[in-house]
Design an enzyme around this catalytic site. Structure first.
Site, mmCIF file in Angstrom:
data_model
loop_
_atom_site.group_PDB
_atom_site.id
_atom_site.type_symbol
_atom_site.label_atom_id
_atom_site.label_comp_id
_atom_site.label_asym_id
_atom_site.label_seq_id
_atom_site.Cartn_x
_atom_site.Cartn_y
_atom_site.Cartn_z
ATOM 1 N N THR A 74 0.736 -1.481 0.066
ATOM 2 C CA THR A 74 -0.061 0.077 -0.184
ATOM 3 C C THR A 74 0.991 0.688 0.343
ATOM 4 O O THR A 74 0.650 2.263 -0.815
ATOM 5 C CB THR A 74 -0.432 0.033 1.016
ATOM 6 O OG1 THR A 74 -1.775 -1.213 1.140
ATOM 7 C CG2 THR A 74 -1.257 1.519 1.157
ATOM 8 N N ASN A 155 -6.262 -8.891 -7.433
ATOM 9 C CA ASN A 155 -5.890 -9.878 -6.825
ATOM 10 C C ASN A 155 -7.540 -10.204 -6.348
ATOM 11 O O ASN A 155 -7.559 -11.229 -5.567
ATOM 12 C CB ASN A 155 -6.065 -9.106 -5.001
ATOM 13 C CG ASN A 155 -6.654 -7.547 -5.269
ATOM 14 O OD1 ASN A 155 -6.377 -6.845 -6.108
ATOM 15 N ND2 ASN A 155 -7.919 -7.449 -4.409
ATOM 16 N N ALA A 204 6.356 -8.226 0.402
ATOM 17 C CA ALA A 204 7.759 -9.790 0.719
ATOM 18 C C ALA A 204 6.094 -10.289 1.093
ATOM 19 O O ALA A 204 6.231 -11.644 0.444
ATOM 20 C CB ALA A 204 7.984 -9.126 1.608
ATOM 21 N N HIS A 205 4.823 -10.040 1.774
ATOM 22 C CA HIS A 205 3.807 -10.963 2.351
ATOM 23 C C HIS A 205 2.821 -11.856 1.520
ATOM 24 O O HIS A 205 2.296 -12.692 1.509
ATOM 25 C CB HIS A 205 3.063 -10.061 3.456
ATOM 26 C CG HIS A 205 2.024 -9.689 3.157
ATOM 27 N ND1 HIS A 205 0.429 -10.162 3.046
ATOM 28 C CD2 HIS A 205 2.223 -7.935 2.906
ATOM 29 C CE1 HIS A 205 -0.140 -8.863 2.198
ATOM 30 N NE2 HIS A 205 1.059 -8.365 2.388
ATOM 31 N N THR A 241 14.490 4.880 9.656
ATOM 32 C CA THR A 241 15.578 4.263 10.622
ATOM 33 C C THR A 241 15.194 2.934 9.384
ATOM 34 O O THR A 241 13.256 2.570 9.592
ATOM 35 C CB THR A 241 15.615 3.713 11.460
ATOM 36 O OG1 THR A 241 16.603 5.122 12.082
ATOM 37 C CG2 THR A 241 16.954 2.865 11.909
ATOM 38 N N CYS A 329 -19.301 -5.984 3.269
ATOM 39 C CA CYS A 329 -21.002 -5.750 4.072
ATOM 40 C C CYS A 329 -20.299 -4.447 4.602
ATOM 41 O O CYS A 329 -19.127 -4.220 5.497
ATOM 42 C CB CYS A 329 -19.883 -6.888 5.118
ATOM 43 S SG CYS A 329 -22.387 -6.955 5.713
HETATM 44 N N1 PLP Z 1 -1.678 -4.026 -4.804
HETATM 45 C C1 PLP Z 1 -2.618 -5.463 -4.469
HETATM 46 C C2 PLP Z 1 -3.241 -5.863 -5.699
HETATM 47 C C3 PLP Z 1 -2.606 -6.224 -3.866
HETATM 48 O O1 PLP Z 1 -3.506 -7.391 -3.620
HETATM 49 C C4 PLP Z 1 -2.763 -5.509 -2.103
HETATM 50 C C5 PLP Z 1 -2.700 -6.873 -1.256
HETATM 51 O O2 PLP Z 1 -3.236 -7.775 -0.796
HETATM 52 C C6 PLP Z 1 -1.648 -4.723 -1.994
HETATM 53 C C7 PLP Z 1 -1.668 -3.831 -3.364
HETATM 54 C C8 PLP Z 1 -1.739 -4.171 -0.846
HETATM 55 O O3 PLP Z 1 -0.322 -4.446 -0.291
HETATM 56 P P1 PLP Z 1 -0.012 -4.677 1.543
HETATM 57 O O4 PLP Z 1 -1.398 -5.137 2.127
HETATM 58 O O5 PLP Z 1 1.037 -4.620 1.545
HETATM 59 O O6 PLP Z 1 0.046 -3.131 2.224
#
Ligand code: PLP
Length: 385
Positions: A74, A155, A204-205, A241, A329
């Site tokens: 984000t 997503n 990364a996640h 940092t 919702c």
């Molecule tokens: N953009 C897309 C296409 C995503 O799927 C996501 C998270 O699901 C994000 C941005 C946001 O990433 P983060 O959760 O690391 O802020």
């Protein structure tokens, strides 16, 4: 986590690969320095940061100075979109081109730029599979276009966009081009040269790295107004940092993901196809949402007619199967997802959206379990309506 749990929500997040945990280990209490300190302890941390930056730059085929580490996907999207938009505005350009299926990290950002900062936003429509036509992007360009932002892969429905084609158009018109590659990080080619992008966001996640760390690639020469002010960390784009342990984790995870990309994509797409075929065969009134072939290899997303997606999710959860739904919702009444709306899916279908995203640990047995449980769940929910 319960061993018998079937986790099919890898688009939401992934577990951290044990090899990544191991790589991060020294950077909590052993190599703990501040990368800005010029003494030995600081320099050891800086060395790790430099190495991680080089690793990511090699994968993206760019120069290490073009890599900015951030706090999440984000944040990367925000820094890119706001930064380029405000730089454009200073030069008299206030038009932004994007699509209606972007993640909120981009969608809500351009909405705010439109509503509060006097930008003009063109949402180029997508087709029924969630794809945007590059020619439509070209047609939307104006003399005052400051930015084009189109996500690499969606997503919710997994649809992959023609980023390289859009990249050619943007480059020919000299318009900065940003792609949100957060969902693509572990599965697709990230060469910024091939893609023709000027800015690219990762988290990364989504590829078995830690949460709370991201990347923003910024092509040399791209003008940005820095959204945060402070010290000069990350070339001023992300002052604060530096989180060395997580950045080492991100670089390790990205390297591992990209090294095994082809074999893992083949393995997981085989399982995904089995799942899709099985669901379409065994459940009446269901469709696959998103593009049939131009989609992320681990992504299966469905719309079940006349049944609430959230009810499917909650019932499957009771059976030990974790999936997700695109509907939200908000005011007590469930609304269909904006992605499916933009794809033109009728409401009675869109309300029944369910996303299943496979991952490293997914097995044939997991797919079989879903195919065994899901038809009865949908039948029961439909009967009780
Ligand atoms: N953009 C897309 C296409 C995503 O799927 C996501 C998270 O699901 C994000 C941005 C946001 O990433 P983060 O959760 O690391 O802020």
């Amino acid at each position: 986590m319960n061993k018998s749990m079937v986790y099919l929500d890898h688009a939401a997040t992934t577990p951290v690969d044990p090899r990544v945990v191991e790589a991060m280990q020294p950077y909590w209490s052993h190599v703990y320095g501040n990368t800005s300190s010029i003494h030995t302890v600081g320099r050891a941390a800086l060395k790790a940061l430099d190495e991680a930056r080089r690793t990511v730059a090699d994968i993206l085929s760019c120069h290490p100075t073009e890599i900015v580490f951030t706090g999440c996907g984000t944040e990367s999207d925000n820094l890119a979109v706001r930064g380029v938009a405000f730089a454009g505005q200073r030069a008299g350009r206030r038009h932004i081109i994007t699509t209606p299926v972007e993640h909120h990290a981009v969608g809500a950002t351009v909405e705010q730029l439109d509503e509060m900062f006097d930008f003009d936003v063109t949402l180029v429509p997508v087709d029924g599979d969630g794809r945007v036509n590059p020619d439509d992007i070209a047609r939307a360009i104006r003399p005052d276009t400051a930015l084009i932002s189109v996500m690499y892969a969606n997503n919710e429905v997994g649809t992959i966009q023609s980023i390289a084609e859009i990249g050619k158009i943007a480059r020919a018109r000299r318009i900065p081009f940003h792609t949100d590659a957060v969902q693509a990080g572990g599965a697709l080619d990230l060469s910024v040269e091939k893609l023709g992008v000027d800015l690219l966001a990762l988290a990364a996640h989504k590829f078995y790295g830690p949460k709370g760390v991201g990347v923003l690639y910024i092509r040399r020469g791209t003008e940005l107004v820095q959204a945060m002010t402070g010290g000069g960390h990350e070339r001023g784009h992300r002052p604060g940092t530096v989180n060395v342990a997580e950045i080492v984790g991100l670089a390790t995870a990205l390297k591992l993901a990209q090294e095994s990309r082809e074999s893992e994509n083949a393995r997981v797409s085989h399982l995904r196809d089995k799942l899709v075929v099985g669901v379409l065969e065994r459940v009446p009134d269901v469709r696959l949402t998103g593009h049939p072939t131009e989609r992320l290899p681990n992504s299966a997303s469905f719309a079940f007619k006349g049944v609430d997606g959230e009810s499917i999710l909650l019932t499957l959860d009771l059976e030990g199967i974790c999936v997700s739904t695109g509907s939200a919702c908000t005011t007590g009444e469930t609304e269909p997802s904006f992605v499916l709306k933009a794809m033109g899916l009728p409401r009675e279908w869109a309300l029944g959206s369910v996303r299943m995203t496979l991952g490293h640990a997914t097995t044939e047995a997991d797919v079989e379990r879903v195919l065994e449980v899901l038809p009865a769940v949908v039948e029961r929910l439909r009967a009780n309506r």
